[in-house]
Design a protein around this motif. Structure first.
Motif, PDB file in Angstrom:
ATOM      1  N   GLY A 154       0.961 -50.705   0.387  1.00 31.93           N
ATOM      2  CA  GLY A 154       0.178 -50.479   1.607  1.00 31.93           C
ATOM      3  C   GLY A 154       0.536 -51.492   2.684  1.00 31.93           C
ATOM      4  O   GLY A 154       0.936 -52.625   2.379  1.00 31.93           O
ATOM      5  N   GLN A 219       2.078 -44.960  -5.617  1.00 29.84           N
ATOM      6  CA  GLN A 219       1.491 -44.027  -6.590  1.00 29.84           C
ATOM      7  C   GLN A 219       0.770 -42.884  -5.872  1.00 29.84           C
ATOM      8  O   GLN A 219       0.298 -43.049  -4.738  1.00 29.84           O
ATOM      9  N   ASN A 543     -13.752 -52.660  -2.649  1.00 31.01           N
ATOM     10  CA  ASN A 543     -12.834 -53.147  -1.609  1.00 31.01           C
ATOM     11  C   ASN A 543     -13.549 -53.753  -0.395  1.00 31.01           C
ATOM     12  O   ASN A 543     -13.372 -53.308   0.753  1.00 31.01           O
TER      13      ASN A 543
HETATM   14  P1  FAD Z   1      -1.613 -49.429  -2.555  1.00 28.39           P
HETATM   15  O1  FAD Z   1      -0.801 -50.117  -1.544  1.00 28.39           O
HETATM   16  O2  FAD Z   1      -1.710 -50.060  -3.866  1.00 28.39           O
HETATM   17  O3  FAD Z   1      -3.083 -49.216  -1.984  1.00 28.39           O
HETATM   18  C1  FAD Z   1      -3.302 -48.731  -0.690  1.00 28.39           C
HETATM   19  C2  FAD Z   1      -4.826 -48.537  -0.488  1.00 28.39           C
HETATM   20  O4  FAD Z   1      -5.296 -47.499  -1.332  1.00 28.39           O
HETATM   21  C3  FAD Z   1      -5.655 -49.750  -0.833  1.00 28.39           C
HETATM   22  O5  FAD Z   1      -6.751 -49.809   0.017  1.00 28.39           O
HETATM   23  C4  FAD Z   1      -6.116 -49.505  -2.252  1.00 28.39           C
HETATM   24  O6  FAD Z   1      -7.338 -50.130  -2.536  1.00 28.39           O
HETATM   25  C5  FAD Z   1      -6.252 -48.000  -2.279  1.00 28.39           C
HETATM   26  N1  FAD Z   1      -5.941 -47.358  -3.552  1.00 28.39           N
HETATM   27  C6  FAD Z   1      -4.774 -47.394  -4.239  1.00 28.39           C
HETATM   28  N2  FAD Z   1      -4.855 -46.627  -5.338  1.00 28.39           N
HETATM   29  C7  FAD Z   1      -6.093 -46.095  -5.346  1.00 28.39           C
HETATM   30  C8  FAD Z   1      -6.782 -45.210  -6.215  1.00 28.39           C
HETATM   31  N3  FAD Z   1      -6.211 -44.708  -7.305  1.00 28.39           N
HETATM   32  N4  FAD Z   1      -8.053 -44.869  -5.912  1.00 28.39           N
HETATM   33  C9  FAD Z   1      -8.660 -45.357  -4.805  1.00 28.39           C
HETATM   34  N5  FAD Z   1      -8.056 -46.196  -3.954  1.00 28.39           N
HETATM   35  C10 FAD Z   1      -6.786 -46.561  -4.226  1.00 28.39           C
HETATM   36  N6  FAD Z   1       2.863 -44.825   4.727  1.00 28.39           N
HETATM   37  C11 FAD Z   1       2.901 -43.642   5.375  1.00 28.39           C
HETATM   38  O7  FAD Z   1       1.841 -43.069   5.627  1.00 28.39           O
HETATM   39  N7  FAD Z   1       4.077 -43.095   5.786  1.00 28.39           N
HETATM   40  C12 FAD Z   1       5.262 -43.666   5.532  1.00 28.39           C
HETATM   41  O8  FAD Z   1       6.314 -43.147   5.923  1.00 28.39           O
HETATM   42  C13 FAD Z   1       5.267 -44.895   4.807  1.00 28.39           C
HETATM   43  N8  FAD Z   1       6.417 -45.501   4.509  1.00 28.39           N
HETATM   44  C14 FAD Z   1       6.404 -46.689   3.863  1.00 28.39           C
HETATM   45  C15 FAD Z   1       7.632 -47.311   3.607  1.00 28.39           C
HETATM   46  C16 FAD Z   1       7.656 -48.538   2.977  1.00 28.39           C
HETATM   47  C17 FAD Z   1       8.973 -49.202   2.705  1.00 28.39           C
HETATM   48  C18 FAD Z   1       6.427 -49.156   2.585  1.00 28.39           C
HETATM   49  C19 FAD Z   1       6.430 -50.472   1.891  1.00 28.39           C
HETATM   50  C20 FAD Z   1       5.217 -48.537   2.838  1.00 28.39           C
HETATM   51  C21 FAD Z   1       5.179 -47.310   3.486  1.00 28.39           C
HETATM   52  N9  FAD Z   1       3.979 -46.644   3.770  1.00 28.39           N
HETATM   53  C22 FAD Z   1       4.013 -45.449   4.424  1.00 28.39           C
HETATM   54  C23 FAD Z   1       2.669 -47.227   3.450  1.00 28.39           C
HETATM   55  C24 FAD Z   1       1.863 -46.363   2.485  1.00 28.39           C
HETATM   56  O9  FAD Z   1       0.502 -46.481   2.685  1.00 28.39           O
HETATM   57  C25 FAD Z   1       2.087 -46.605   1.045  1.00 28.39           C
HETATM   58  O10 FAD Z   1       3.426 -46.627   0.800  1.00 28.39           O
HETATM   59  C26 FAD Z   1       1.411 -45.673   0.042  1.00 28.39           C
HETATM   60  O11 FAD Z   1       0.768 -44.516   0.473  1.00 28.39           O
HETATM   61  C27 FAD Z   1       0.376 -46.514  -0.655  1.00 28.39           C
HETATM   62  O12 FAD Z   1       0.444 -46.214  -2.006  1.00 28.39           O
HETATM   63  P2  FAD Z   1       0.299 -47.373  -3.091  1.00 28.39           P
HETATM   64  O13 FAD Z   1       0.214 -46.711  -4.402  1.00 28.39           O
HETATM   65  O14 FAD Z   1       1.310 -48.398  -2.923  1.00 28.39           O
HETATM   66  O15 FAD Z   1      -1.146 -47.923  -2.714  1.00 28.39           O
END
Ligand code: FAD
Ligand code: MLT
Ligand code: ZN
Length: 548
Positions: A154, A219, A543
């Motif tokens: 995120g 994820q 959170n």
């Molecule tokens: P996390 O980063 O772990 O969590 C994100 C948020 O969701 C947090 O608030 C967390 O508490 C919550 N969360 C996580 N899992 C759950 C769950 N199971 N239930 C409830 N809450 C939860 N975003 C875009 O929209 N478009 C893009 O093109 C894009 N490109 C990206 C490219 C890069 C290189 C990076 C690093 C990020 C990018 N993102 C983009 C950001 C995007 O938000 C995340 O990549 C992705 O959607 C978050 O998923 P994560 O599993 O990493 O969640």
């Protein structure tokens, strides 16, 4: 005469790279590009741009005005004992309370941008929805604050603690539950990694309706919790449309089983929508059912150089008109963003000469001959009209990957120097790029930008999902610096507010934008949101310090 010869030459160049219409391009199922955030230093957690989380300043020091809420209990040895007994497996609890586990815990405390860092001493990795339920019930009963964490990619500081909140990491709940090949309905655990799920679908001729640069780490639960937009929203729409059902656990441990597989269901309030984009503030998503379209058999990618933002708009209009149903992405990149990617990757640029703007256009269809013909005629038209100055078209999957690399590689490259101030903004399309120009001017006037170390700012760049009017304004810096932040905020948010845009098109609010939601939502709406938060999470354990 000179003005006529330029497009002809450019078109010639495009032809060199264009696949002859008789030769079919490979189906997308064979195209697998590396995630820019795929490197991991701990199971289930993305490593971030550079360095380790220990080099990140604590959020509590960067933002001393945020105070720990004393209503939350501090974690004791008894709490840890309960969680160890509950989860059983050694690997399911990272315990920094009863022993020193700093090195193991740090990756869960620091975010991908290396901007935010919490103080948690406890990470829990449940292996089932029931375990999530038992954890949350216990935390709620004992006033222990928690942070749900997916792949930790995120970009708004939402996925890491601020103080000592317990991290509930979802990486062990990662199975595909079912897939119906006729309807295209997938039911999947929240902790499954996007790229893995998409690979599974590719083998069956389908595609996950979301793609983004962090696919190797993020994820499905995190994607849904952030309502991620990504690279092909233009084609597949928002997750609010494609998610059919959700299984989630409320803070009191209640399991909400709304894993509907129905396309249509008009029975009462559509409560699953509340979890989409809630960023872990009202419950933890444990399962998702989602509609996954057929994977396109024919993919074309063109990379174009343009001389002004006006021409970019003309090209977008022409692409929509002429490529219509096969257009699957229209991405914008300015020259500054491409310069920084090149400085980091040292790769040869796709076009020989520099242009102020570049567009990456992707088509996805079912008939390569038809699609090639359409793309070719579009390119001829925009070059003849001098909307586009130069361009190349990928003729195989390596070239497709390479061209996408110039777009998908931007986030990681920008972090190379130290830090990035990131904004993901919805802006009326006619004014989209003006914000980048005004911000660059402001940062320059303040004397903050330059090639040497005393200047915190490396460059101000713009890129984004032109097809969705979504600009990414990014300020690449050598270090996070309050003087830069003061120039940017609230300036950027006020600029957006004046144009009735949104301060977050896709990354969400997290900690970064909590204070600024009023620039995009009315007092009435914020008050309603607070009521919803109170209803779902009366103790406020989910959170905290973020979102609203
Ligand atoms: P996390 O980063 O772990 O969590 C994100 C948020 O969701 C947090 O608030 C967390 O508490 C919550 N969360 C996580 N899992 C759950 C769950 N199971 N239930 C409830 N809450 C939860 N975003 C875009 O929209 N478009 C893009 O093109 C894009 N490109 C990206 C490219 C890069 C290189 C990076 C690093 C990020 C990018 N993102 C983009 C950001 C995007 O938000 C995340 O990549 C992705 O959607 C978050 O998923 P994560 O599993 O990493 O969640
Ligand atoms: C993107 O479009 O590349 C992502 O949203 C990440 C970013 O904004 O850098
Ligand atoms: Zn984006």
């Amino acid at each position: 005469m000179a003005s006529r010869s330029r497009p002809a030459l450019a078109l010639c160049r495009a032809r060199i790279y264009t696949a002859p219409s008789a030769r079919p391009l490979r189906p997308l199922s064979q195209i697998r590009w590396q995630s820019t955030a795929s490197s991991e230093d701990t199971e289930g957690v993305a490593k971030g741009t550079t360095g380790t989380s220990k080099t990140i300043k604590f959020t509590s020091e960067t933002y001393p005005e945020i105070k720990r809420d004393s209503k939350f209990a501090e974690i004791t040895e008894d709490h840890v004992k309960f969680f160890k007994e509950l989860l059983g497996k050694e690997a399911a609890v990272i315990d920094g309370v009863t022993k020193d586990a700093t090195d193991d815990i740090e990756p869960f405390n620091g975010d991908w941008m290396r901007k935010y860092r919490g103080h948690t001493k406890l990470v829990l990795k449940p292996g089932s929805t029931e375990e999530v339920s038992n954890i949350l019930k216990y935390c709620n009963d004992n006033m222990l604050a928690v942070v749900p964490q997916g792949g930790n990619t995120g970009l708004v500081g939402g996925s890491v603690p601020v103080f000592d909140e317990i991290v509930i990491n979802m990486s062990r709940i990662n199975q595909i539950r079912s897939f119906d090949e006729v309807s295209g309905t997938l039911v999947v655990d929240a902790g499954a990694i996007l790229e893995v799920v998409d690979g599974y679908l590719a083998e069956r001729g389908n595609i996950f309706p979301l793609d983004l640069g962090a696919k190797g780490s993020c994820q499905i639960g995190g994607n849904v919790a952030t309502n991620a937009g990504g690279l092909r929203l233009l084609r597949y729409g928002s997750l609010h449309g494609s998610v059919l059902g959700i299984e989630a656990v409320l803070p009191d441990g209640t399991i909400v089983d709304d894993l509907s597989k129905l396309r249509k269901n008009n029975t009462g309030y559509d409560l699953k929508q509340l979890f989409i984009g809630a960023e872990g503030t009202i419950g933890i998503i444990t399962g998702v059912s989602i509609l996954c379209p057929q994977r396109s058999k024919a993919i074309n990618v063109a990379f174009l150089g343009l001389e002004s933002y006006e021409k970019v708009q003309e090209a977008f209009k022409a692409a929509k008109g002429q490529l219509s149903e096969i257009l699957s992405a229209f991405e914008l990149m300015d020259n500054q963003s491409q310069n920084l990617v090149q400085q980091v990757t040292k790769n040869k640029r796709p076009l020989e000469s520099a242009h102020p703007f570049y567009c990456l256009i992707e088509t996805s269809g079912s008939n390569s001959e038809h699609d090639n013909e359409k793309l070719q005629s579009f390119l001829e038209d925009v070059m003849e009209k001098e909307i586009v100055s130069d361009g190349v078209v990928a003729e195989n999957e390596t070239q497709v990957r390479n061209l996408w690399g110039w777009r998908e590689g931007i986030p990681e490259s920008l972090g190379h120097w130290g830090g990035v101030y990131k904004y993901d903004l919805s802006i009326p399309i006619s004014e989209l790029y003006s914000l980048v120009e005004e911000t660059r001017e402001k940062i320059t006037k303040a004397g903050l930008i330059g090639d040497t170390d005393e200047h915190p700012v490396v460059d101000v760049v713009g890129y984004g999902h032109m097809g969705d009017s979504n600009l990414h304004l990014n300020v690449a810096t050598r270090r996070y610096d309050k003087n830069v932040e003061k120039e940017l905020e609230p300036f950027v948010y006020e600029w957006i507010s004046k144009r009735s845009g949104s301060i977050s098109a896709e990354h969400g609010l997290g900690l970064a934008k909590k204070a600024y939601i009023g620039h995009s939502r009315s007092d009435t709406m914020i008050a309603l949101m607070k009521q919803i938060k109170k209803l779902y999470d009366p103790n406020g354990i989910m959170n905290p310090y973020k979102y609203i």
